[in-house]
Design a protein around this motif. Structure first.
Motif, short mmCIF file in Angstrom:
data_model
loop_
_atom_site.label_atom_id
_atom_site.label_comp_id
_atom_site.label_asym_id
_atom_site.label_seq_id
_atom_site.Cartn_x
_atom_site.Cartn_y
_atom_site.Cartn_z
N LEU A 1 5.10 6.30 1.90
CA LEU A 1 5.44 4.91 1.64
C LEU A 1 4.68 3.96 2.55
O LEU A 1 4.10 2.97 2.08
CB LEU A 1 6.95 4.69 1.77
CG LEU A 1 7.43 3.25 1.56
CD1 LEU A 1 7.06 2.74 0.18
CD2 LEU A 1 8.94 3.16 1.79
N SER B 1 1.06 3.72 1.57
CA SER B 1 0.95 3.03 0.28
C SER B 1 1.09 1.51 0.46
O SER B 1 0.35 0.74 -0.15
CB SER B 1 2.03 3.54 -0.69
OG SER B 1 1.82 4.91 -0.96
N ILE B 2 1.99 1.09 1.32
CA ILE B 2 2.16 -0.34 1.60
C ILE B 2 0.90 -0.89 2.27
O ILE B 2 0.44 -2.00 1.94
CB ILE B 2 3.42 -0.59 2.48
CG1 ILE B 2 4.69 -0.18 1.74
CG2 ILE B 2 3.48 -2.05 2.94
CD1 ILE B 2 5.03 -0.98 0.51
N ILE C 1 6.97 -0.15 -3.31
CA ILE C 1 5.54 -0.43 -3.49
C ILE C 1 5.34 -1.57 -4.48
O ILE C 1 4.57 -2.50 -4.22
CB ILE C 1 4.80 0.85 -3.95
CG1 ILE C 1 4.84 1.91 -2.84
CG2 ILE C 1 3.36 0.54 -4.36
CD1 ILE C 1 4.49 3.31 -3.30
#
Length: 139
Positions: free
Chosen positions: A24, A27-28, A66
């Motif tokens: 996560l 991805s951010i 996301i």
């Protein structure tokens, strides 16, 4: 012989290649990287090549996070976005969920397992049938 000719007008494109483990947080960070780049290239489509990545976690909550983060930059992400992913059922399942979330938020997003298919979707194409093309005559 039946053949098909396609003419591609490839729009300006931001391409980002990633490899390794995706979680996560990473991805951010990729969303922020894309937003920073897209802010200076507003008329460009975006292609994210994730074929050499491994998903660490893939909960629906992570996907929502996301997409919500992308939503913060909605005014920047106005063009088509495509992702190329590994061709396996787990990744395709995750990508389908992501695509559904992106569609709900109003993004033009599609995923592909074949790079050329992504380029075709991101391009303006004209398809010509072999019957539309006259052979060159020497004379």
């Amino acid at each position: 012989m039946n053949s098909e000719v396609k003419i591609y007008k490839i729009k300006d494109l931001i391409r980002i290649n990633k490899e390794g483990k995706l979680d996560l947080d990473r991805s951010i960070r990729i969303v922020h990287e894309l937003a920073a780049t897209a802010a200076f290239h507003a008329d460009h489509n975006i292609l994210v090549d994730l074929r050499d990545t491994i998903i660490a976690t893939h909960s629906l909550d992570d996907l929502f996070e996301i997409v919500l983060e992308m939503g913060r930059f909605k005014s920047i992400f106005t063009n088509k976005m495509a992702s190329v992913i590994p061709n396996n059922e787990e990744r395709i399942s995750i990508a389908r969920k992501l695509r559904a979330c992106m569609k709900i938020k109003g993004f033009q997003f599609q995923f592909f397992t074949v790079f050329e298919d992504a380029i075709e979707w991101l391009s303006d194409t004209t398809q010509l049938d072999a019957n539309d093309i006259s052979p060159l005559h020497e004379g």
